[in-house]
Design a protein around this motif. Structure first.
Motif, PDB file in Angstrom:
ATOM      1  N   ALA A 232       0.822  -1.218   0.000  1.00 45.27           N
ATOM      2  CA  ALA A 232       0.000   0.000   0.000  1.00 45.27           C
ATOM      3  C   ALA A 232       0.851   1.261   0.000  1.00 45.27           C
ATOM      4  O   ALA A 232       0.468   2.284  -0.568  1.00 45.27           O
ATOM      5  N   CYS A 233       2.004   1.207   0.608  1.00 50.39           N
ATOM      6  CA  CYS A 233       2.858   2.383   0.758  1.00 50.39           C
ATOM      7  C   CYS A 233       3.596   2.782  -0.519  1.00 50.39           C
ATOM      8  O   CYS A 233       3.808   3.962  -0.781  1.00 50.39           O
ATOM      9  N   GLU A 234       3.976   1.816  -1.311  1.00 46.45           N
ATOM     10  CA  GLU A 234       4.852   2.076  -2.460  1.00 46.45           C
ATOM     11  C   GLU A 234       4.328   3.149  -3.414  1.00 46.45           C
ATOM     12  O   GLU A 234       5.050   4.095  -3.738  1.00 46.45           O
ATOM     13  N   PRO A 235       3.089   3.074  -3.880  1.00 47.64           N
ATOM     14  CA  PRO A 235       2.629   4.090  -4.834  1.00 47.64           C
ATOM     15  C   PRO A 235       2.391   5.462  -4.209  1.00 47.64           C
ATOM     16  O   PRO A 235       2.261   6.451  -4.932  1.00 47.64           O
ATOM     17  N   GLU A 236       2.367   5.549  -2.888  1.00 50.30           N
ATOM     18  CA  GLU A 236       2.113   6.818  -2.212  1.00 50.30           C
ATOM     19  C   GLU A 236       3.351   7.697  -2.095  1.00 50.30           C
ATOM     20  O   GLU A 236       3.253   8.898  -1.880  1.00 50.30           O
ATOM     21  N   CYS A 237       4.531   7.120  -2.253  1.00 49.16           N
ATOM     22  CA  CYS A 237       5.772   7.858  -2.044  1.00 49.16           C
ATOM     23  C   CYS A 237       6.065   8.794  -3.219  1.00 49.16           C
ATOM     24  O   CYS A 237       6.244   8.342  -4.349  1.00 49.16           O
ATOM     25  N   PRO A 238       6.136  10.100  -2.965  1.00 50.92           N
ATOM     26  CA  PRO A 238       6.404  11.044  -4.056  1.00 50.92           C
ATOM     27  C   PRO A 238       7.830  10.982  -4.577  1.00 50.92           C
ATOM     28  O   PRO A 238       8.134  11.537  -5.632  1.00 50.92           O
ATOM     29  N   ASN A 239       8.704  10.278  -3.859  1.00 48.44           N
ATOM     30  CA  ASN A 239      10.113  10.204  -4.244  1.00 48.44           C
ATOM     31  C   ASN A 239      10.525   8.834  -4.771  1.00 48.44           C
ATOM     32  O   ASN A 239      11.704   8.616  -5.052  1.00 48.44           O
ATOM     33  N   GLU A 240       9.577   7.916  -4.861  1.00 48.21           N
ATOM     34  CA  GLU A 240       9.865   6.543  -5.276  1.00 48.21           C
ATOM     35  C   GLU A 240      10.949   5.924  -4.402  1.00 48.21           C
ATOM     36  O   GLU A 240      11.821   5.194  -4.881  1.00 48.21           O
TER      37      GLU A 240
ATOM     38  N   ILE B 199      10.124  -7.819   3.182  1.00 45.69           N
ATOM     39  CA  ILE B 199       9.216  -6.711   3.452  1.00 45.69           C
ATOM     40  C   ILE B 199       9.596  -5.538   2.555  1.00 45.69           C
ATOM     41  O   ILE B 199      10.661  -5.548   1.931  1.00 45.69           O
ATOM     42  N   TYR B 200       8.733  -4.547   2.504  1.00 49.88           N
ATOM     43  CA  TYR B 200       9.064  -3.345   1.756  1.00 49.88           C
ATOM     44  C   TYR B 200      10.136  -2.566   2.507  1.00 49.88           C
ATOM     45  O   TYR B 200      10.244  -2.658   3.731  1.00 49.88           O
ATOM     46  N   VAL B 201      10.933  -1.823   1.768  1.00 51.70           N
ATOM     47  CA  VAL B 201      12.028  -1.052   2.360  1.00 51.70           C
ATOM     48  C   VAL B 201      11.990   0.375   1.813  1.00 51.70           C
ATOM     49  O   VAL B 201      11.451   0.627   0.734  1.00 51.70           O
ATOM     50  N   ILE B 202      12.571   1.288   2.594  1.00 53.58           N
ATOM     51  CA  ILE B 202      12.647   2.684   2.187  1.00 53.58           C
ATOM     52  C   ILE B 202      14.110   3.065   2.045  1.00 53.58           C
ATOM     53  O   ILE B 202      14.902   2.848   2.963  1.00 53.58           O
TER      54      ILE B 202
ATOM     55  N   TYR C 281       2.036  15.369   6.157  1.00 52.98           N
ATOM     56  CA  TYR C 281       2.065  14.076   6.833  1.00 52.98           C
ATOM     57  C   TYR C 281       2.932  13.138   5.993  1.00 52.98           C
ATOM     58  O   TYR C 281       3.244  13.437   4.844  1.00 52.98           O
ATOM     59  N   GLU C 282       3.305  12.022   6.577  1.00 51.90           N
ATOM     60  CA  GLU C 282       4.060  11.028   5.821  1.00 51.90           C
ATOM     61  C   GLU C 282       3.062  10.092   5.155  1.00 51.90           C
ATOM     62  O   GLU C 282       2.319   9.381   5.833  1.00 51.90           O
ATOM     63  N   ALA C 283       3.016  10.119   3.839  1.00 52.69           N
ATOM     64  CA  ALA C 283       2.001   9.387   3.085  1.00 52.69           C
ATOM     65  C   ALA C 283       2.047   7.886   3.347  1.00 52.69           C
ATOM     66  O   ALA C 283       1.002   7.242   3.441  1.00 52.69           O
ATOM     67  N   CYS C 284       3.225   7.321   3.490  1.00 58.76           N
ATOM     68  CA  CYS C 284       3.322   5.876   3.731  1.00 58.76           C
ATOM     69  C   CYS C 284       2.681   5.513   5.072  1.00 58.76           C
ATOM     70  O   CYS C 284       1.986   4.500   5.176  1.00 58.76           O
ATOM     71  N   GLN C 285       2.892   6.349   6.083  1.00 57.54           N
ATOM     72  CA  GLN C 285       2.275   6.108   7.393  1.00 57.54           C
ATOM     73  C   GLN C 285       0.758   6.174   7.290  1.00 57.54           C
ATOM     74  O   GLN C 285       0.050   5.402   7.925  1.00 57.54           O
ATOM     75  N   ALA C 286       0.269   7.114   6.499  1.00 61.60           N
ATOM     76  CA  ALA C 286      -1.173   7.331   6.394  1.00 61.60           C
ATOM     77  C   ALA C 286      -1.914   6.128   5.804  1.00 61.60           C
ATOM     78  O   ALA C 286      -3.073   5.902   6.139  1.00 61.60           O
ATOM     79  N   VAL C 287      -1.260   5.370   4.930  1.00 62.45           N
ATOM     80  CA  VAL C 287      -1.944   4.251   4.273  1.00 62.45           C
ATOM     81  C   VAL C 287      -1.560   2.884   4.825  1.00 62.45           C
ATOM     82  O   VAL C 287      -2.196   1.891   4.488  1.00 62.45           O
ATOM     83  N   CYS C 288      -0.577   2.816   5.680  1.00 63.56           N
ATOM     84  CA  CYS C 288      -0.111   1.523   6.196  1.00 63.56           C
ATOM     85  C   CYS C 288      -1.151   0.904   7.138  1.00 63.56           C
ATOM     86  O   CYS C 288      -1.478   1.490   8.171  1.00 63.56           O
TER      87      CYS C 288
END
Length: 96
Positions: A14-22, A30-33, A47-54
């Motif tokens: 869910a977080c991957e497409p939300e990141c404006p910086n890819e 697991i997913y990584v940043i 807000y941090e978009a990844c947090q909002a959708v996790c």
């Protein structure tokens, strides 16, 4: 501080497409940043978009990598050199 994804990640993506910086990608388990691309959404959201959708709340600030708003917006300006952020950009640091 760059955001990181904890071991509680359920690999939902869910977080991957939300990141404006890819900055988010699928890791081995697991997913990584990528901390060199993460701006905690400074310049894009209050807000941090990844947090909002996790769904399991595993996108958290990395206590090992504390960064200021100035550092994060500078990174955003490098990553998105074609974008004019101006002086009044969105930032979680500016929330009331």
């Amino acid at each position: 501080m760059a955001t990181h994804i904890t071991e509680e990640c359920i690999n939902c993506g869910a977080c991957e497409p939300e990141c404006p910086n890819e900055a988010i990608s699928e890791g081995e388990e697991i997913y990584v940043i990528d901390p060199n691309l993460c701006t905690e959404c400074v310049g894009f959201h209050e807000y941090e978009a990844c947090q909002a959708v996790c769904p399991v709340e595993c996108c958290l600030p990395d206590p090992e990598r504390k960064e200021t708003e100035d550092t994060l917006i500078a990174r955003a300006r490098v990553i998105h050199s074609d974008k004019d952020f101006g002086d009044s950009f969105p930032s979680r640091f500016r929330k009331s």
